[in-house]
Write a protein that holds these residues in place. Structure first.
Motif, PDB file in Angstrom:
ATOM      1  N   ILE A  74       0.862  -1.176   0.000  1.00 16.21           N
ATOM      2  CA  ILE A  74       0.000   0.000   0.000  1.00 16.21           C
ATOM      3  C   ILE A  74       0.902   1.231   0.000  1.00 16.21           C
ATOM      4  O   ILE A  74       1.802   1.350   0.841  1.00 16.21           O
ATOM      5  CB  ILE A  74      -0.939   0.026   1.221  1.00 16.21           C
ATOM      6  CG1 ILE A  74      -1.852  -1.201   1.234  1.00 16.21           C
ATOM      7  CG2 ILE A  74      -1.781   1.304   1.230  1.00 16.21           C
ATOM      8  CD1 ILE A  74      -2.648  -1.377   2.516  1.00 16.21           C
ATOM      9  N   THR A  75       0.665   2.126  -0.961  1.00 13.49           N
ATOM     10  CA  THR A  75       1.449   3.350  -1.048  1.00 13.49           C
ATOM     11  C   THR A  75       0.641   4.517  -0.497  1.00 13.49           C
ATOM     12  O   THR A  75      -0.477   4.768  -0.934  1.00 13.49           O
ATOM     13  CB  THR A  75       1.844   3.644  -2.510  1.00 13.49           C
ATOM     14  OG1 THR A  75       2.588   2.536  -3.028  1.00 13.49           O
ATOM     15  CG2 THR A  75       2.687   4.910  -2.598  1.00 13.49           C
ATOM     16  N   ILE A  76       1.222   5.207   0.470  1.00 17.60           N
ATOM     17  CA  ILE A  76       0.556   6.323   1.133  1.00 17.60           C
ATOM     18  C   ILE A  76       1.185   7.628   0.655  1.00 17.60           C
ATOM     19  O   ILE A  76       2.396   7.800   0.768  1.00 17.60           O
ATOM     20  CB  ILE A  76       0.680   6.205   2.669  1.00 17.60           C
ATOM     21  CG1 ILE A  76       0.086   4.873   3.146  1.00 17.60           C
ATOM     22  CG2 ILE A  76      -0.006   7.372   3.362  1.00 17.60           C
ATOM     23  CD1 ILE A  76       0.275   4.615   4.631  1.00 17.60           C
ATOM     24  N   PRO A  77       0.379   8.571   0.151  1.00 20.50           N
ATOM     25  CA  PRO A  77       0.944   9.829  -0.357  1.00 20.50           C
ATOM     26  C   PRO A  77       1.289  10.806   0.766  1.00 20.50           C
ATOM     27  O   PRO A  77       0.853  10.649   1.905  1.00 20.50           O
ATOM     28  CB  PRO A  77      -0.194  10.384  -1.218  1.00 20.50           C
ATOM     29  CG  PRO A  77      -1.428   9.889  -0.547  1.00 20.50           C
ATOM     30  CD  PRO A  77      -1.088   8.512  -0.038  1.00 20.50           C
ATOM     31  N   ASN A  78       2.057  11.828   0.421  1.00 20.37           N
ATOM     32  CA  ASN A  78       2.481  12.831   1.397  1.00 20.37           C
ATOM     33  C   ASN A  78       1.346  13.722   1.890  1.00 20.37           C
ATOM     34  O   ASN A  78       1.528  14.491   2.837  1.00 20.37           O
ATOM     35  CB  ASN A  78       3.581  13.710   0.799  1.00 20.37           C
ATOM     36  CG  ASN A  78       4.893  12.962   0.655  1.00 20.37           C
ATOM     37  OD1 ASN A  78       5.219  12.118   1.487  1.00 20.37           O
ATOM     38  ND2 ASN A  78       5.628  13.251  -0.401  1.00 20.37           N
ATOM     39  N   SER A  79       0.179  13.617   1.259  1.00 17.13           N
ATOM     40  CA  SER A  79      -0.963  14.420   1.692  1.00 17.13           C
ATOM     41  C   SER A  79      -1.622  13.867   2.955  1.00 17.13           C
ATOM     42  O   SER A  79      -2.334  14.585   3.667  1.00 17.13           O
ATOM     43  CB  SER A  79      -2.002  14.506   0.570  1.00 17.13           C
ATOM     44  OG  SER A  79      -2.413  13.213   0.155  1.00 17.13           O
ATOM     45  N   VAL A  80      -1.375  12.607   3.273  1.00 17.80           N
ATOM     46  CA  VAL A  80      -2.023  11.956   4.423  1.00 17.80           C
ATOM     47  C   VAL A  80      -1.409  12.461   5.727  1.00 17.80           C
ATOM     48  O   VAL A  80      -0.191  12.475   5.888  1.00 17.80           O
ATOM     49  CB  VAL A  80      -1.907  10.418   4.336  1.00 17.80           C
ATOM     50  CG1 VAL A  80      -2.363   9.757   5.643  1.00 17.80           C
ATOM     51  CG2 VAL A  80      -2.732   9.887   3.170  1.00 17.80           C
ATOM     52  N   THR A  81      -2.271  12.860   6.667  1.00 18.25           N
ATOM     53  CA  THR A  81      -1.807  13.337   7.977  1.00 18.25           C
ATOM     54  C   THR A  81      -2.208  12.413   9.127  1.00 18.25           C
ATOM     55  O   THR A  81      -1.633  12.497  10.202  1.00 18.25           O
ATOM     56  CB  THR A  81      -2.355  14.753   8.270  1.00 18.25           C
ATOM     57  OG1 THR A  81      -3.793  14.724   8.261  1.00 18.25           O
ATOM     58  CG2 THR A  81      -1.864  15.746   7.217  1.00 18.25           C
ATOM     59  N   SER A  82      -3.213  11.547   8.898  1.00 18.03           N
ATOM     60  CA  SER A  82      -3.642  10.661   9.982  1.00 18.03           C
ATOM     61  C   SER A  82      -4.044   9.293   9.449  1.00 18.03           C
ATOM     62  O   SER A  82      -4.569   9.166   8.345  1.00 18.03           O
ATOM     63  CB  SER A  82      -4.818  11.275  10.754  1.00 18.03           C
ATOM     64  OG  SER A  82      -5.970  11.357   9.947  1.00 18.03           O
ATOM     65  N   VAL A  83      -3.763   8.273  10.271  1.00 19.51           N
ATOM     66  CA  VAL A  83      -4.132   6.890   9.989  1.00 19.51           C
ATOM     67  C   VAL A  83      -5.012   6.427  11.138  1.00 19.51           C
ATOM     68  O   VAL A  83      -4.614   6.509  12.303  1.00 19.51           O
ATOM     69  CB  VAL A  83      -2.883   5.990   9.859  1.00 19.51           C
ATOM     70  CG1 VAL A  83      -3.292   4.536   9.663  1.00 19.51           C
ATOM     71  CG2 VAL A  83      -1.993   6.466   8.712  1.00 19.51           C
ATOM     72  N   GLY A  84      -6.200   5.947  10.822  1.00 19.05           N
ATOM     73  CA  GLY A  84      -7.184   5.639  11.850  1.00 19.05           C
ATOM     74  C   GLY A  84      -6.949   4.334  12.594  1.00 19.05           C
ATOM     75  O   GLY A  84      -6.066   3.535  12.251  1.00 19.05           O
ATOM     76  N   CYS A  85      -7.758   4.123  13.621  1.00 20.43           N
ATOM     77  CA  CYS A  85      -7.709   2.895  14.418  1.00 20.43           C
ATOM     78  C   CYS A  85      -7.983   1.673  13.533  1.00 20.43           C
ATOM     79  O   CYS A  85      -8.873   1.705  12.673  1.00 20.43           O
ATOM     80  CB  CYS A  85      -8.751   2.946  15.530  1.00 20.43           C
ATOM     81  SG  CYS A  85      -8.522   4.247  16.736  1.00 20.43           S
ATOM     82  N   ASP A  86      -7.219   0.614  13.750  1.00 21.77           N
ATOM     83  CA  ASP A  86      -7.421  -0.661  13.044  1.00 21.77           C
ATOM     84  C   ASP A  86      -7.372  -0.513  11.524  1.00 21.77           C
ATOM     85  O   ASP A  86      -7.938  -1.342  10.801  1.00 21.77           O
ATOM     86  CB  ASP A  86      -8.756  -1.291  13.453  1.00 21.77           C
ATOM     87  CG  ASP A  86      -8.829  -1.648  14.916  1.00 21.77           C
ATOM     88  OD1 ASP A  86      -7.813  -2.087  15.462  1.00 21.77           O
ATOM     89  OD2 ASP A  86      -9.908  -1.496  15.519  1.00 21.77           O
ATOM     90  N   ALA A  87      -6.705   0.521  11.033  1.00 23.48           N
ATOM     91  CA  ALA A  87      -6.742   0.827   9.601  1.00 23.48           C
ATOM     92  C   ALA A  87      -6.266  -0.331   8.734  1.00 23.48           C
ATOM     93  O   ALA A  87      -6.836  -0.588   7.671  1.00 23.48           O
ATOM     94  CB  ALA A  87      -5.908   2.071   9.308  1.00 23.48           C
ATOM     95  N   PHE A  88      -5.229  -1.050   9.170  1.00 23.29           N
ATOM     96  CA  PHE A  88      -4.676  -2.148   8.371  1.00 23.29           C
ATOM     97  C   PHE A  88      -4.774  -3.488   9.118  1.00 23.29           C
ATOM     98  O   PHE A  88      -4.102  -4.449   8.743  1.00 23.29           O
ATOM     99  CB  PHE A  88      -3.218  -1.851   8.025  1.00 23.29           C
ATOM    100  CG  PHE A  88      -3.029  -0.560   7.272  1.00 23.29           C
ATOM    101  CD1 PHE A  88      -3.334  -0.465   5.931  1.00 23.29           C
ATOM    102  CD2 PHE A  88      -2.571   0.572   7.935  1.00 23.29           C
ATOM    103  CE1 PHE A  88      -3.173   0.727   5.246  1.00 23.29           C
ATOM    104  CE2 PHE A  88      -2.398   1.780   7.259  1.00 23.29           C
ATOM    105  CZ  PHE A  88      -2.714   1.851   5.901  1.00 23.29           C
ATOM    106  N   ARG A  89      -5.584  -3.541  10.131  1.00 20.87           N
ATOM    107  CA  ARG A  89      -5.738  -4.753  10.945  1.00 20.87           C
ATOM    108  C   ARG A  89      -6.113  -5.954  10.068  1.00 20.87           C
ATOM    109  O   ARG A  89      -6.946  -5.857   9.181  1.00 20.87           O
ATOM    110  CB  ARG A  89      -6.813  -4.504  12.003  1.00 20.87           C
ATOM    111  CG  ARG A  89      -6.992  -5.613  13.031  1.00 20.87           C
ATOM    112  CD  ARG A  89      -8.162  -5.258  13.926  1.00 20.87           C
ATOM    113  NE  ARG A  89      -8.417  -6.247  14.947  1.00 20.87           N
ATOM    114  CZ  ARG A  89      -8.118  -6.103  16.233  1.00 20.87           C
ATOM    115  NH1 ARG A  89      -7.541  -4.980  16.649  1.00 20.87           N
ATOM    116  NH2 ARG A  89      -8.399  -7.042  17.098  1.00 20.87           N
ATOM    117  N   TRP A  90      -5.452  -7.069  10.314  1.00 23.15           N
ATOM    118  CA  TRP A  90      -5.702  -8.317   9.577  1.00 23.15           C
ATOM    119  C   TRP A  90      -5.341  -8.227   8.094  1.00 23.15           C
ATOM    120  O   TRP A  90      -5.844  -9.018   7.291  1.00 23.15           O
ATOM    121  CB  TRP A  90      -7.145  -8.786   9.735  1.00 23.15           C
ATOM    122  CG  TRP A  90      -7.466  -9.385  11.065  1.00 23.15           C
ATOM    123  CD1 TRP A  90      -8.282  -8.851  12.026  1.00 23.15           C
ATOM    124  CD2 TRP A  90      -6.982 -10.607  11.612  1.00 23.15           C
ATOM    125  NE1 TRP A  90      -8.332  -9.665  13.131  1.00 23.15           N
ATOM    126  CE2 TRP A  90      -7.547 -10.757  12.902  1.00 23.15           C
ATOM    127  CE3 TRP A  90      -6.114 -11.595  11.137  1.00 23.15           C
ATOM    128  CZ2 TRP A  90      -7.268 -11.848  13.708  1.00 23.15           C
ATOM    129  CZ3 TRP A  90      -5.845 -12.702  11.950  1.00 23.15           C
ATOM    130  CH2 TRP A  90      -6.425 -12.810  13.222  1.00 23.15           C
TER     131      TRP A  90
END
Length: 212
Positions: free
Chosen positions: A154-170
């Protein structure tokens, strides 16, 4: 053939009961304004559903563990989608949104808010092994990629400021991920049960990262 039985109270679809051995197509009656919490929870026979424009709210876990559900369209009227709505829908390949909806949109079958700044939910059943989050997304929502068991990258861009709870769980095949320096917070359990994760790059700018 299975005929679903609806329990509707004051416009809220509280429960849909079905039985049999064949997968079912359900059309929710016009006039229903809300799909309640757990309404279709664990309905393994539900393969297809039509939601009327009268619906404005979809409750928590409304379609969770509907393992035969392949796609769904959010109609124009929906203004609120709860938590865990599509959790465990491991055949779900596309979450579509009617063009007239003023709160949500779909891009490539992935659910976003209307401004496309929040990635709300990547369908569990998509078969792609990699995904590039589009530039302009500022938040990866709670549970956004949970149970996406085919994703390796998964590629995350520089615009992202927050990653939520359980975002990538499992995300059990996810091997590596780079968190850009723009990210200042990562929620609880974001990488829990990512059994194949060998490396994760965390920026020095990170202000809060919780784990459980």
């Amino acid at each position: 053939m299975c005929t679903p039985h609806f329990e509707i109270q004051n416009g809220v679809l509280a429960k849909c009961m079905m039985s049999g051995e064949e997968n079912v197509t359900v059309t929710i009656p016009d006039g229903v304004t809300s799909i309640g919490k757990d309404t279709f929870f664990d309905c393994g026979l539900l393969q297809s559903i039509t939601i009327p424009d009268s619906v404005i709210s979809i409750g928590n876990k409304a379609f969770a563990r509907c393992t035969a559900l392949e796609n769904i369209t959010i109609p124009n009227g929906v203004i609120n989608i709860g938590n865990y709505v599509f959790a465990g829908c491991n055949s779900l390949q596309s979450i579509n949104v009617s063009e007239g909806n003023s709160n949500y949109l779909s891009c490539g079958g992935v659910l976003f808010d209307k401004s496309k700044s929040v990635l709300i939910k990547y369908p569990d059943g998509k078969k792609d092994t990699s995904y590039i989050i589009t530039d302009g997304v500022t938040s990866i929502g709670d549970f956004a990629f949970m149970y996406c068991i085919t994703l390796k990258s998964i590629t995350i861009p520089n615009s992202v400021t927050s990653v939520g709870c359980d975002a990538f769980r499992w995300c059990v095949l996810l091997e590596s991920i780079i968190i850009p320096e723009s990210v200042t917070s990562i929620g609880d359990g974001a990488f829990m049960y990512c059994e194949s994760l060998q490396s994760i790059t965390i920026p020095e700018t990170l202000q809060a990262m919780r784990s459980r």
